[in-house]
Design a protein around this motif. Structure first.
Motif, PDB file in Angstrom:
ATOM      1  N   CYS A 160      18.618  -6.916  29.366  1.00 18.13           N
ATOM      2  CA  CYS A 160      19.323  -6.787  28.092  1.00 18.13           C
ATOM      3  C   CYS A 160      18.358  -6.263  27.028  1.00 18.13           C
ATOM      4  CB  CYS A 160      19.914  -8.128  27.669  1.00 18.13           C
ATOM      5  SG  CYS A 160      18.666  -9.427  27.515  1.00 18.13           S
ATOM      6  N   ARG A 161      18.805  -6.200  25.791  1.00 19.29           N
ATOM      7  CA  ARG A 161      17.982  -5.669  24.700  1.00 19.29           C
ATOM      8  C   ARG A 161      16.768  -6.552  24.428  1.00 19.29           C
ATOM      9  NH1 ARG A 161      17.879  -0.771  23.305  1.00 19.29           N
ATOM     10  NH2 ARG A 161      17.568  -1.182  21.088  1.00 19.29           N
ATOM     11  N   ARG A 193      13.754  -2.716  25.634  1.00 17.52           N
ATOM     12  CA  ARG A 193      14.264  -2.043  24.442  1.00 17.52           C
ATOM     13  C   ARG A 193      14.540  -0.558  24.655  1.00 17.52           C
ATOM     14  NH1 ARG A 193      16.245  -5.068  20.591  1.00 17.52           N
ATOM     15  NH2 ARG A 193      15.639  -3.542  18.994  1.00 17.52           N
ATOM     16  N   TRP A 234      22.078   2.636  25.633  1.00 27.05           N
ATOM     17  CA  TRP A 234      22.454   1.713  24.571  1.00 27.05           C
ATOM     18  C   TRP A 234      22.884   2.501  23.336  1.00 27.05           C
ATOM     19  CZ3 TRP A 234      23.755  -3.081  23.447  1.00 27.05           C
ATOM     20  CH2 TRP A 234      23.681  -3.520  22.123  1.00 27.05           C
ATOM     21  N   THR A 267      23.499   2.116  19.609  1.00 29.16           N
ATOM     22  CA  THR A 267      23.149   1.168  18.549  1.00 29.16           C
ATOM     23  C   THR A 267      24.319   0.916  17.597  1.00 29.16           C
ATOM     24  OG1 THR A 267      20.858   1.927  18.658  1.00 29.16           O
ATOM     25  CG2 THR A 267      21.514   0.670  16.701  1.00 29.16           C
ATOM     26  N   TYR A 322      26.472  -1.034  25.781  1.00 24.03           N
ATOM     27  CA  TYR A 322      25.917  -0.161  26.808  1.00 24.03           C
ATOM     28  C   TYR A 322      27.022   0.730  27.379  1.00 24.03           C
ATOM     29  CZ  TYR A 322      21.640  -2.988  27.108  1.00 24.03           C
ATOM     30  OH  TYR A 322      20.453  -3.634  26.837  1.00 24.03           O
TER      31      TYR A 322
END
Length: 425
Positions: free
Chosen positions: A250-251, A255, A276, A278, A283
């Motif tokens: 995950c984030r 990153r 991803w 933002t 996702y």
């Protein structure tokens, strides 16, 4: 404007709108057994004309269009016999047979050259389905997935990216599985299939591999394979991600905006790209067997955006031919008019795409009463000597009034031309 364009178009249209060909198709499908007041050619031309205008809301509108295109009042027919023709069980079969003929005749167009990364395939196919509500009285025939609309039809379509035209379509109830209507895997040798998340089928992907075809499909949220190899968009490896499940990354743990992965699901390994977004805080996942050495992550994401063309085609069908406006509980009429709408779209697009290199099919579809209806009326009246002048006017009109608008740089990569330019860079 090239004279050869007019000659070619006239030949194609005259061949298709041949009275003997249309009549034989009607007899072959059982739509007619003997000569009647409503001739098949005139019926087909009037349906295309009415459905192309986008303001046809009822069977009565179709009837008025038919009578309006007759040479004299003597050829007019009453509403009831007109309606009885459309309600025949053979009506959708007749219209479907004409769509197949139109696909074979009009879909092989000389469109702008594709970038080499797409031109290397025999064909790039776009797959999608679209549903729309029909009369509630058809709930048993066409049950819907949703309670708020008891009856709905699902149209499963395969479209050619090079010709910007359908190659196949099937009509089912809205509850039918989308995956059952994918192109057969053995037909995809050296072809690329683009499809949405509803078409994820790993056994099918494996069959495409075996037949040396290619796929690029958006993955769903539930997808959670094991990571075998991981890199970011620039090629940097992440050995610590190997062995983890996709959802565990995950984030907080990684990153990277873009991850280029090789993943395993059961015994199958495949390429997966995850990005991803933002602004949307989500996702997006793509599955493909396009070789990494030839197609970068940016290439894959750009190619997938080409799939939007089939969304635009469905939008044109729904909005410009009024699919959802016919309040009839007659199954044959509903199915037949869907096929007639598709036939109208194929003909419109064929003429528009051959008229100018940078034509907007959306703009061309908005003023068919100006350029298309005179052509259809001439064929209806068998005024073949007038066809050349009408086609000349149509091509000039489209070339001057239906060209693509200049796109802002921020939106350029969303257009097909912009995508091609990026892939050529």
């Amino acid at each position: 404007m090239k004279p050869t364009t007019i000659i070619s178009l006239k030949h194609q249209l005259t061949q298709f709108f041949n009275a003997d060909f249309i009549t034989n198709s009607a007899k072959w499908t059982g739509f007619i057994q003997r000569e009647r007041a409503i001739q098949p050619l005139q019926l087909v031309l009037s349906l295309i004309a009415a459905l192309s205008k986008g303001n046809c809301h009822s069977i009565a509108d179709l009837h008025r269009q038919f009578n309006g295109m007759c040479l004299s009042e003597k050829d007019n027919v009453a509403y009831k016999p007109f309606h009885n023709q459309l309600r025949k069980d053979e009506f959708p079969n007749f219209m479907k047979s004409l769509v197949k003929s139109a696909i074979a005749q009009f879909s092989q167009l000389e469109t702008p050259a594709q970038p080499q990364k797409l031109a290397c395939f025999d064909e790039v196919l776009l797959q999608d389905g679209s549903s729309f509500r029909v009369h509630d009285g058809l709930g048993e025939v066409f049950p819907s997935r949703f309670k708020r609309k008891p009856a709905a039809i699902e149209c499963h379509m395969t479209m050619s990216l090079s010709g910007l035209s359908p190659t196949a379509m099937t009509i089912t109830a809205d509850t039918a599985s989308e995956r059952a209507y994918l192109p057969q895997s053995q037909t995809l040798r050296n072809k690329l299939l683009l499809a949405d998340a509803g078409y994820v089928d790993f056994d099918y992907f494996e069959q495409i591999n075996q037949h040396r075809g290619y796929f690029l499909v958006r993955g769903g949220k539930s997808l959670n394979p094991i990571i075998v190899e991981a890199r970011n968009g620039k090629g940097r490896r992440f050995p610590k991600l190997v062995g983890k499940a996709l959802k565990d990354v995950c984030r907080q743990t990684n990153r990277s905006a873009i991850l280029e992965l090789t993943v395993r699901r059961g015994k199958q390994e495949f390429r997966l790209i995850r990005r991803w977004f933002t602004e949307e805080k989500r996702y997006c996942i793509w599955l493909t067997n396009l070789p990494r050495e030839s197609y970068s992550t940016d290439d894959v994401m750009a190619i997938y955006r080409c799939r939007w063309q089939i969304e635009l085609l469905f939008k044109e069908l729904k909005s410009d031919t009024n699919w959802q406006r016919f309040a009839t509980a007659q199954k044959a009429i509903v199915e037949g008019l869907v096929w007639a709408s598709l036939l109208a779209l194929i003909l419109r697009r064929s003429i528009a795409l051959q008229s100018a290199k940078s034509v907007s099919v959306y703009k061309a579809a908005k003023n068919v009463d100006v350029w298309l209806l005179p052509i259809l009326t001439a064929y209806c009246h068998q005024a073949l000597s007038e066809i050349t002048n009408h086609l000349d006017w149509a091509i000039r009109y489209i070339s001057n009034n239906a060209l693509k608008s200049q796109q802002r740089k921020s939106k350029k990569d969303r257009t097909l031309d912009g995508i091609y330019e990026k892939l050529n860079a």
